[in-house]
Every structure is written in C-alpha cells, then in structure tokens.
Motif scaffolding. Structure first.
Motif, mmCIF file in Angstrom:
data_model
loop_
_atom_site.group_PDB
_atom_site.id
_atom_site.type_symbol
_atom_site.label_atom_id
_atom_site.label_comp_id
_atom_site.label_asym_id
_atom_site.label_seq_id
_atom_site.Cartn_x
_atom_site.Cartn_y
_atom_site.Cartn_z
ATOM 1 N N VAL A 178 0.845 -1.198 0.000
ATOM 2 C CA VAL A 178 0.000 0.000 0.000
ATOM 3 C C VAL A 178 0.877 1.243 0.000
ATOM 4 C CG1 VAL A 178 -1.738 1.327 1.277
ATOM 5 C CG2 VAL A 178 -1.866 -1.186 1.213
ATOM 6 N N VAL A 179 0.544 2.177 -0.890
ATOM 7 C CA VAL A 179 1.179 3.492 -0.916
ATOM 8 C C VAL A 179 0.093 4.513 -0.591
ATOM 9 C CG1 VAL A 179 2.299 5.233 -2.338
ATOM 10 C CG2 VAL A 179 2.965 2.842 -2.564
ATOM 11 N N ALA A 180 0.379 5.407 0.358
ATOM 12 C CA ALA A 180 -0.646 6.344 0.820
ATOM 13 C C ALA A 180 -0.207 7.789 0.619
ATOM 14 C CB ALA A 180 -0.966 6.092 2.291
ATOM 15 N N SER A 181 -1.192 8.677 0.636
ATOM 16 C CA SER A 181 -0.933 10.114 0.557
ATOM 17 C C SER A 181 -0.163 10.574 1.791
ATOM 18 C CB SER A 181 -2.262 10.874 0.464
ATOM 19 O OG SER A 181 -2.105 12.230 0.782
ATOM 20 N N SER A 182 0.573 11.670 1.655
ATOM 21 C CA SER A 182 1.322 12.230 2.787
ATOM 22 C C SER A 182 0.410 12.565 3.963
ATOM 23 C CB SER A 182 2.055 13.507 2.359
ATOM 24 O OG SER A 182 2.983 13.237 1.342
#
Length: 569
Positions: free
Chosen positions: A447-451
């Motif tokens: 999973v890659v998430a917003s800052s």
C-alpha cells in the motif's frame, strides 16, 4: 427562545449580471472594470448582520470591501438580503482588532473631513487600487518610508477627501504635511506624504494591499561583509531568532516548543566549547513588528537570521537580509524569494514531493482506490508514473473478495490510498486488511498512501500489517537512539514530550550552527546539494537557479514493514 437567521454564503460562478448578483454591482455605482468571477464569493447579508460582522467573518479590510462593492453606502449600512462581493485573495489578511480600528478611523475621518475641509460626502471619490486582469486585482504596493510616511502618487479623478478616507488621515493633516506641494491645488503626479499608523500593517499588507518599505538601509550595504571564522578561539556567532511567540496577546505554544528545541541544540554546541549569542525576537505575526525591528538597527551585524516563520513577514525580512548580505532561514514555510541567494528554505520543495514514490510503482500493477475526496496531486503523480494502472471506486458494503480478480498472480499489486479524510482512510485500510487476509500466501500486495496519512493518527498495527509506505516532509522514529537522547534531554528540561516543532527547532539550529562553525560565514559557497540527516529527517539543500534561494528537496520516505520495523529513507 431566540430565532437566529444565519448568513448565506454562495459560490459565485454565474454571470455577475444574472439575478442574485451584487446589489451594488448592478447599481449606478458599478465599476466598468472587468472582474474575474472565480476570484470572489458572494455573501448574502443575513438578518442583523453589519459591515463589521462581515469583515470579521472573512478577515477582510474595509477598503477592499469598498473597492469590490463601489455602491456600498458611506455610512456602511447594509440590509438583509443584499449581496456583497468578497475577494477570496484578500480573505484573512487582517485581524479583528485591525478591522475595528479601520471602521472607527473611517467614521472619524469622514466626520473630520466634512467639518474641516469643506468637501462633502457627495463628492465623487474613486479609490484606485489597480486594474483587473484574469487573476483578479493587480494591486500596486503601498510604499512606506523609514519615517512612517506613505508615499502616495496622485492619479486622475482623485480628491483629498478620497485620499484621506482611504488612508484614515484627515484632510487638514495631509494639507499640513504637504503644504508646499498643494499651493496650486491637487495635481496629477504629485507625491504626497501621508502619516499612517504603522500598526495597520498586518501580514505584509495595509488596507488589503502589499507594503513595500523604501528609503531604509534595505537600499545598500556599505562595503563587502567580511568573512568570519567561528569556533572556540574565534568570535561568537550572532544569531537572531524571530518567532511569533504571541498572537493577539496569547502565547503560541508551538513556537515556544520550536524555541525549546533550539535551546537543546544550543546547549549541545556550547558543550563543545563554541560560542553563540542567540537573541529571540517576538514578531507577533505582525509586519509592523518586523518593520520596527529592521528600523531599530539591532539586526545590522547579525551573522544568521532564523525566521520570521510566516511568508509575508519572512519576505519582508528577506529583502533586508539580501541588502545586508545576511543568511536568513525559513524554518517551516515555503516562501517566495526565488532570486534571493541569502534565503535557505527548510520546508521540502513541492516539486520534489513524490520523487521517492515512483520507484515503488515500477514493474507493478497499480490500483488507485477512488473515494470521491482524494488528494488529486498525489493521484495525478501516480497516474503519470504507473505503466500498469487501474481504478476502483471504494464501496463500503462490498466484500474484499470482489477485488481479488484484478490482482495478477506472480506480480505485486500496489494499492494507492489517496483519501484526504481520516474516516475514509480508516475504512479503506480496514477493507485492505480483509483483502490481505483473504489472499495471504497467494498474491502479493502493498500500500502506498498520501502524505496526509502521517497526520491522521491511524492504528500503527494496521500500517505495519499492510506494509504502508508514504512520503512526508518530516518524520521522527522515537526508537532511534539519537531521538531517544533528544527526548530524554527535552523531558528532563521542560517536563513534557517534544512535538514536531521542537524537533524542527533542534534540526534547524544544529544544521546551521554546525555548518557555520565548520565553514565560517561563507558557508553558502558550499551548500548547493549539501546533504545531512538530523533526528532521522533528511535535508538536501539545492539551488534551482543561479543566485537563487537554497531549497530543501528531501522528502522522507517512510516504510511500515510487516516485521514491525519502520524504515526511513
């Protein structure tokens, strides 16, 4: 029981001539100049509302409201149901005390001008604050000299009454200060000196217009500033730290914590035998305070400036720093000053925000989860850098197994969580945890998430189990030995756990104090692409243009590993 009618706020994107437009705009007073509709909102006056309450609601100067609503009565009387045009770019530019002062001054000057000058309210008065273009107002700056006089150049159709009303100074006072220039009356091109209360400067503006100071020692620095060497056997580093420690009389705790972080760094440096003279100045988030500090001469020979922290006040001080050839640090905010070689911006540059996300997408199947309230810049970056990319709309009621068919075998699927809200992000994370359990051992996923996820306070256990990665402008891992040592020093001295402001204060002080001790006052010659790590956050200062400012380009990539380790790179 009280019956309250709330004011109505509407976005104004329709034609100004359409029904429901400004009551003043359609009147005989309507300005012929073209306005950009998207630069405004319309405010429908509610029962009991006054001009004062509207100005306080939007943090708007009276002069700006008048310029955008030319038919506004001189007595500031408005009626329920009328529509006022609110300039979005000027919202928040003044505080309540300054609005009160401007309202009171407006009434006082109108009274004095009628009594003493013979000019009446019926005279046509045009306050010229620049032409319009597609971006809204092109507002010329108000020029203020070192003695506190505004330099106002008279233009066509202006009157002394109009000028006095705009600057809240009576006509007799203007006549007195400019008697030699008004012998033959008011002429176009005459530059009048207007004595204006400097306390009306707020956040870099006066009456909703930017302020430019003239005739101070901004103009020149006599001779070259000599290079200095600092250290145990040399002169001390003279540092000016400028923070808004108070605002409207109230302490600003976050900046006290920043200062406390600086003090921890100062103690560390002094234990090594170095000498630093640190002077703290409270700028109150007020440009007039910054102006007074410049005029005092106290900063003429400092070796380093840290702050002010807000954009407008910082840029005001940065012009002074350029003239005096003094390095100046913006510790928290992104600032302008593109062509100022003495500026050091520690906030990570927006253009490099997602540079470390790209490698996480290469060669993988990328799935963007759309929620309807997503970080559009983050999504756009992923779309540009992911070769194999698809979208799914988040459905609270759907079971995780509906996602399984879009996950290929033998290749990792990267799910992109871009929601801007904590509630929605929490629901998406919960759904992905169910998917992780369902596909365990059969399909790979990450999973890659917003800052924004770094500020949502989500359960860290969920982030570890999913292997979430994100970039952030600042990260501290309290399990790191250096961070633990700082925490212990801070708690022992101040009796509380440090905040991110305290960490940043320590970082900025250690970075620049150490650099100056090592390289001397000419450290700027060595800073392009200079790289260092402090308290686990990394800084890489770079110039994007010759003789431009130095900007931190290093965003921190944080990986929550399933092994329950946090990796920072």
């Amino acid at each position: 029981m009280f019956l309250m009618t709330m004011p109505i706020v509407q976005l104004a994107y329709a034609s100004c001539d359409a029904p429901g437009g400004s009551a003043y705009e359609n009147s005989e007073y309507a300005s012929p100049r073209r306005r950009n509709r998207n630069a405004y909102i319309s405010h429908v006056v509610g029962t009991g509302e006054t001009v004062y309450s509207v100005l306080v609601r939007y943090g708007l100067p009276l002069s700006v409201l008048r310029a955008d609503n030319p038919g506004l009565p001189d007595d500031n009387e408005i009626k329920a149901g009328e529509t006022l045009r609110i300039n979005k770019s000027r919202m928040g530019s003044v505080n309540e005390s300054q609005i009160s002062a401007e309202i009171a001054a407006d009434a006082r000057i109108r009274e004095l001008s009628e009594k003493d000058s013979g000019e009446t309210e019926s005279e046509e008065v045009e306050v010229l604050i620049g032409d319009y273009d597609e971006s809204g107002y092109d507002v010329p700056p108000i020029e203020v000299d070192a003695a506190g006089f505004v330099h106002h150049e008279v233009v066509a159709e202006e009157t002394l009454f109009g000028i006095s009303r705009y600057y809240h100074v009576s006509v007799p006072v203007i006549r007195e200060k400019n008697s030699d220039k008004l012998v033959d009356g008011l002429k176009i091109g005459t530059v009048l000196l207007i004595p204006v209360d400097m306390s009306l400067i707020y956040n870099g503006e006066m009456f909703g217009r930017p302020v430019r100071f003239i005739g101070t020692d901004y103009d020149a620095y006599e001779g070259e500033r000599p290079l200095k060497r600092f250290g145990t056997s040399y002169t001390p580093i003279n540092v000016a730290l400028m923070l808004p420690m108070t605002s409207d009389g109230h302490p600003q705790m976050q900046f006290s914590e920043f200062y406390q972080g600086v003090l921890i760094a100062l103690d560390s440096i002094k234990r090594e035998g170095a000498s630093i003279d640190l002077n703290l100045y409270d700028t109150h988030h007020d440009s007039s305070k910054v102006y007074s500090l410049i005029s005092s001469g106290d900063l003429a020979d400092v070796d380093l400036m840290i702050g002010p922290v807000y954009g407008n006040t910082f840029e005001l001080m940065a012009e002074y720093a350029r003239a005096r050839k003094i390095p100046i640090v913006s510790p928290l905010a992104e600032v302008g000053c593109q062509d100022n070689p003495y500026v050091y911006q520690m906030a990570a540059d927006a253009s490099t925000h997602y540079d470390k996300i790209g490698p996480l997408l290469h060669g993988k199947h990328v799935v963007i989860i759309e929620t309807g309230d997503d970080d559009s810049l983050f999504v756009d970056y992923v779309k540009r850098h992911a070769i194999d990319c698809s979208f799914i709309a988040f459905d609270r009621s759907a079971k995780p197994d509906v996602i399984v068919p879009i996950m290929p075998y033998g290749r990792e699927t990267v799910f992109v969580v871009a929601s801007k809200t904590r509630e929605m992000t929490d629901q998406v994370i919960s759904k992905l945890l169910g998917l992780k359990m369902l596909t365990s051992g059969r399909k790979q996923m990450s999973v890659v998430a917003s800052s924004r996820i770094s500020r949502m306070g989500l359960d860290p256990a969920s982030l570890f189990r999913l292997g979430v990665s994100y970039v952030t402008s600042y990260h501290v891992n309290r399990s790191d030995p250096l961070v633990r040592k700082f925490d212990a020093d801070y708690i022992r001295r101040f009796g509380k756990v440090p905040s991110l402001y305290a960490y940043r204060g320590y970082d900025v002080a250690m970075f620049f104090f150490g650099t100056m001790l090592e390289m001397g006052s000419g450290f700027g010659d060595y800073m392009d692409n200079y790289y260092t790590t402090i308290l686990q956050s990394r800084y890489k200062l770079k110039r994007f243009a010759r003789n431009g400012k130095f900007v931190n380009t290093e965003w921190v990539l944080v990986d929550y590993a399933p092994s329950y380790n946090i990796y920072v790179r």
